[in-house]
Scaffold this active site. Structure first.
Site, PDB file in Angstrom:
ATOM      1  N   LYS A  53       1.141   4.296  -2.773  1.00  0.00           N
ATOM      2  CA  LYS A  53       0.928   5.716  -2.488  1.00  0.00           C
ATOM      3  C   LYS A  53       2.213   6.527  -2.711  1.00  0.00           C
ATOM      4  O   LYS A  53       2.146   7.706  -3.060  1.00  0.00           O
ATOM      5  CB  LYS A  53       0.370   5.889  -1.069  1.00  0.00           C
ATOM      6  CG  LYS A  53      -1.085   5.437  -0.957  1.00  0.00           C
ATOM      7  CD  LYS A  53      -1.998   6.298  -1.854  1.00  0.00           C
ATOM      8  CE  LYS A  53      -3.449   5.927  -1.728  1.00  0.00           C
ATOM      9  NZ  LYS A  53      -4.336   6.805  -2.529  1.00  0.00           N
ATOM     10  N   TYR A  70       0.852  -1.205   0.000  1.00  0.00           N
ATOM     11  CA  TYR A  70       0.000   0.000   0.000  1.00  0.00           C
ATOM     12  C   TYR A  70       0.882   1.248   0.000  1.00  0.00           C
ATOM     13  O   TYR A  70       0.649   2.185  -0.777  1.00  0.00           O
ATOM     14  CB  TYR A  70      -0.954   0.005   1.205  1.00  0.00           C
ATOM     15  CG  TYR A  70      -1.803   1.254   1.251  1.00  0.00           C
ATOM     16  CD1 TYR A  70      -2.794   1.482   0.293  1.00  0.00           C
ATOM     17  CD2 TYR A  70      -1.596   2.231   2.227  1.00  0.00           C
ATOM     18  CE1 TYR A  70      -3.559   2.646   0.316  1.00  0.00           C
ATOM     19  CE2 TYR A  70      -2.358   3.399   2.264  1.00  0.00           C
ATOM     20  CZ  TYR A  70      -3.338   3.598   1.296  1.00  0.00           C
ATOM     21  OH  TYR A  70      -4.082   4.753   1.311  1.00  0.00           O
TER      22      TYR A  70
HETATM   23  P1  NDP Z   1     -13.555   4.417   0.939  1.00  0.00           P
HETATM   24  O1  NDP Z   1     -13.404   2.933   0.971  1.00  0.00           O
HETATM   25  O2  NDP Z   1     -14.623   5.019   1.781  1.00  0.00           O
HETATM   26  O3  NDP Z   1     -13.751   4.902  -0.566  1.00  0.00           O
HETATM   27  C1  NDP Z   1     -13.000   4.359  -1.614  1.00  0.00           C
HETATM   28  C2  NDP Z   1     -13.650   4.707  -2.938  1.00  0.00           C
HETATM   29  O4  NDP Z   1     -12.848   4.186  -3.998  1.00  0.00           O
HETATM   30  C3  NDP Z   1     -15.039   4.138  -3.076  1.00  0.00           C
HETATM   31  O5  NDP Z   1     -15.873   5.106  -3.647  1.00  0.00           O
HETATM   32  C4  NDP Z   1     -14.837   2.979  -4.045  1.00  0.00           C
HETATM   33  O6  NDP Z   1     -16.007   2.822  -4.818  1.00  0.00           O
HETATM   34  C5  NDP Z   1     -13.703   3.519  -4.909  1.00  0.00           C
HETATM   35  N1  NDP Z   1     -12.996   2.469  -5.624  1.00  0.00           N
HETATM   36  C6  NDP Z   1     -12.249   1.458  -5.096  1.00  0.00           C
HETATM   37  N2  NDP Z   1     -11.814   0.666  -6.077  1.00  0.00           N
HETATM   38  C7  NDP Z   1     -12.286   1.173  -7.255  1.00  0.00           C
HETATM   39  C8  NDP Z   1     -12.190   0.790  -8.609  1.00  0.00           C
HETATM   40  N3  NDP Z   1     -11.501  -0.298  -8.989  1.00  0.00           N
HETATM   41  N4  NDP Z   1     -12.801   1.551  -9.549  1.00  0.00           N
HETATM   42  C9  NDP Z   1     -13.505   2.647  -9.185  1.00  0.00           C
HETATM   43  N5  NDP Z   1     -13.642   3.061  -7.921  1.00  0.00           N
HETATM   44  C10 NDP Z   1     -13.037   2.322  -6.959  1.00  0.00           C
HETATM   45  O7  NDP Z   1     -12.137   5.001   1.342  1.00  0.00           O
HETATM   46  P2  NDP Z   1     -11.568   6.502   1.343  1.00  0.00           P
HETATM   47  O8  NDP Z   1     -12.597   7.464   0.930  1.00  0.00           O
HETATM   48  O9  NDP Z   1     -10.863   6.680   2.616  1.00  0.00           O
HETATM   49  O10 NDP Z   1     -10.468   6.367   0.193  1.00  0.00           O
HETATM   50  C11 NDP Z   1     -10.341   7.330  -0.844  1.00  0.00           C
HETATM   51  C12 NDP Z   1      -8.876   7.541  -1.132  1.00  0.00           C
HETATM   52  O11 NDP Z   1      -8.261   8.111   0.017  1.00  0.00           O
HETATM   53  C13 NDP Z   1      -8.079   6.281  -1.449  1.00  0.00           C
HETATM   54  O12 NDP Z   1      -7.207   6.559  -2.513  1.00  0.00           O
HETATM   55  C14 NDP Z   1      -7.295   6.024  -0.165  1.00  0.00           C
HETATM   56  O13 NDP Z   1      -6.094   5.339  -0.424  1.00  0.00           O
HETATM   57  C15 NDP Z   1      -7.048   7.448   0.280  1.00  0.00           C
HETATM   58  N6  NDP Z   1      -6.718   7.644   1.691  1.00  0.00           N
HETATM   59  C16 NDP Z   1      -7.552   7.214   2.675  1.00  0.00           C
HETATM   60  C17 NDP Z   1      -7.215   7.421   4.005  1.00  0.00           C
HETATM   61  C18 NDP Z   1      -8.049   6.905   5.125  1.00  0.00           C
HETATM   62  O14 NDP Z   1      -7.519   6.777   6.258  1.00  0.00           O
HETATM   63  N7  NDP Z   1      -9.323   6.634   4.933  1.00  0.00           N
HETATM   64  C19 NDP Z   1      -6.013   8.178   4.358  1.00  0.00           C
HETATM   65  C20 NDP Z   1      -5.210   8.579   3.242  1.00  0.00           C
HETATM   66  C21 NDP Z   1      -5.572   8.343   1.970  1.00  0.00           C
HETATM   67  P3  NDP Z   1     -16.645   1.431  -5.330  1.00  0.00           P
HETATM   68  O15 NDP Z   1     -16.303   0.379  -4.317  1.00  0.00           O
HETATM   69  O16 NDP Z   1     -18.101   1.747  -5.429  1.00  0.00           O
HETATM   70  O17 NDP Z   1     -16.009   1.210  -6.664  1.00  0.00           O
HETATM   71  C1  8X3 Z   2      -4.438   5.700   4.614  1.00  0.00           C
HETATM   72  C2  8X3 Z   2      -3.729   6.131   5.862  1.00  0.00           C
HETATM   73  O1  8X3 Z   2      -1.999   5.380   7.598  1.00  0.00           O
HETATM   74  O2  8X3 Z   2      -3.726   3.776   6.930  1.00  0.00           O
HETATM   75  O3  8X3 Z   2      -3.699   5.973   3.486  1.00  0.00           O
HETATM   76  O4  8X3 Z   2      -1.939   4.308   5.426  1.00  0.00           O
HETATM   77  S1  8X3 Z   2      -2.815   4.830   6.456  1.00  0.00           S
END
Ligand code: NDP
Ligand code: 8X3
Length: 258
Positions: A162, A158
């Site tokens: 990133k 992961y």
């Molecule tokens: P969620 O799981 O709530 O949302 C993830 C979203 O990504 C969903 O809408 C999902 O939609 C979509 N998704 C996943 N795989 C696919 C795919 N193959 N095609 C299209 N859409 C896809 O998590 P977050 O909102 O937290 O995540 C959003 C971003 O933020 C990610 O890139 C994550 O790495 C990043 N992030 C998150 C953090 C956290 O702690 N939550 C911290 C730092 C970064 P669906 O399943 O309907 O396709």
């Molecule tokens: C999501 C935040 O710390 O779980 O990107 O990697 S962490």
């Protein structure tokens, strides 16, 4: 000074949940037209109906798997003329799977992360950027992560995915120099979304334990940061913004109240 986004067209991937869904909310509030993409169309349609009602905004929804490059290309090329000319692309689609040592990790999990977080982001960005560069304007905003700046136990693939997003953002800033297109990365620490439930394959108890004893960021906090990037005047660009909960200093340095 901030710029007015009224009438701008914003494409958000990963808009069915978490950060992407919160971005849809803030851009709707700013008077934008929205193109929302994710695999779960029912969720997108539900939030589109609500956003149309609450903000009187135009919303287009599409079921899209960002890993499917031909589908991404055909989708972007086939936009109804009323929806061409994307002003802002928010790449939020992404996920983590597992938290294991490299030798114990599941290769299917690795492929899903790399295919989504790296290749999927590339397919969508490439398809949309061509039009932006041709028009001489546009803004790509990637949702990176603190995991794109640090590594942590079990974070191996992961974090690699990133770090790739960080590198793509930095390299893209060079590629677009002089084109009128801007590229930003908003890189959060812990955010309370479906992220951990997905990471732990539906194990809600384990997912909840990630946030025990601290207040994580909420999707809205990240969306506000994305909106801040999007509303900078044309001469200014936020290249990277690392956004953390106050209770988190670094990936593994968190303060939990007992
Ligand atoms: P969620 O799981 O709530 O949302 C993830 C979203 O990504 C969903 O809408 C999902 O939609 C979509 N998704 C996943 N795989 C696919 C795919 N193959 N095609 C299209 N859409 C896809 O998590 P977050 O909102 O937290 O995540 C959003 C971003 O933020 C990610 O890139 C994550 O790495 C990043 N992030 C998150 C953090 C956290 O702690 N939550 C911290 C730092 C970064 P669906 O399943 O309907 O396709
Ligand atoms: C999501 C935040 O710390 O779980 O990107 O990697 S962490």
């Amino acid at each position: 000074m901030s710029i007015d986004l009224k009438g701008k067209t914003v494409l958000i991937t990963g808009a069915s949940s978490g950060i992407g869904a919160a971005c849809a909310e803030v851009f709707a509030g700013a008077g934008c037209r929205l193109i929302l993409a994710a695999r779960r169309l029912d969720r997108l349609d539900d939030s589109a109906a609500r956003l149309r009602e609450e903000h009187a905004c135009e919303v287009l929804t599409t079921a899209l798997d960002v890993r499917d490059r031909p589908a991404v290309d055909a989708w972007v090329e086939g936009f109804d003329p009323a929806w061409t000319g994307i002003d802002i692309l928010v790449n939020s689609a992404g996920l983590a799977r597992g938290l294991s040592t490299l030798w114990e990790g599941d290769i299917n999990d690795w492929e899903e992360m790399i295919d989504t977080n790296v290749k999927g982001l590339l397919w969508v960005t490439r398809a949309v950027l061509r039009g932006m560069v041709a028009r001489g304007s546009g803004h790509v905003i990637n949702i990176g992560s603190i995991a794109g700046h640090e590594t942590y136990p079990g974070g191996n693939v992961y974090c690699a995915s990133k770090h790739a997003v960080t590198a793509i953002g930095r390299a893209l800033n060079i590629d677009v120099l002089g084109t009128g297109v801007r590229v930003s990365s908003v890189d959060p620490g812990l955010v309370d979304t479906e992220f951990s439930v997905v990471r732990f394959h539906g194990d809600r108890k384990r997912a909840d334990s990630v946030y025990t004893g601290l207040e994580p960021l909420h999707g809205r906090d990240v969306a506000d940061a994305v909106l801040f990037c999007a509303t900078r005047p044309p001469h200014a660009n936020v290249r990277e913004m690392v956004l953390m909960p106050s209770a988190q200093a670094a990936a593994v340095h968190v303060h939990r109240k007992s």
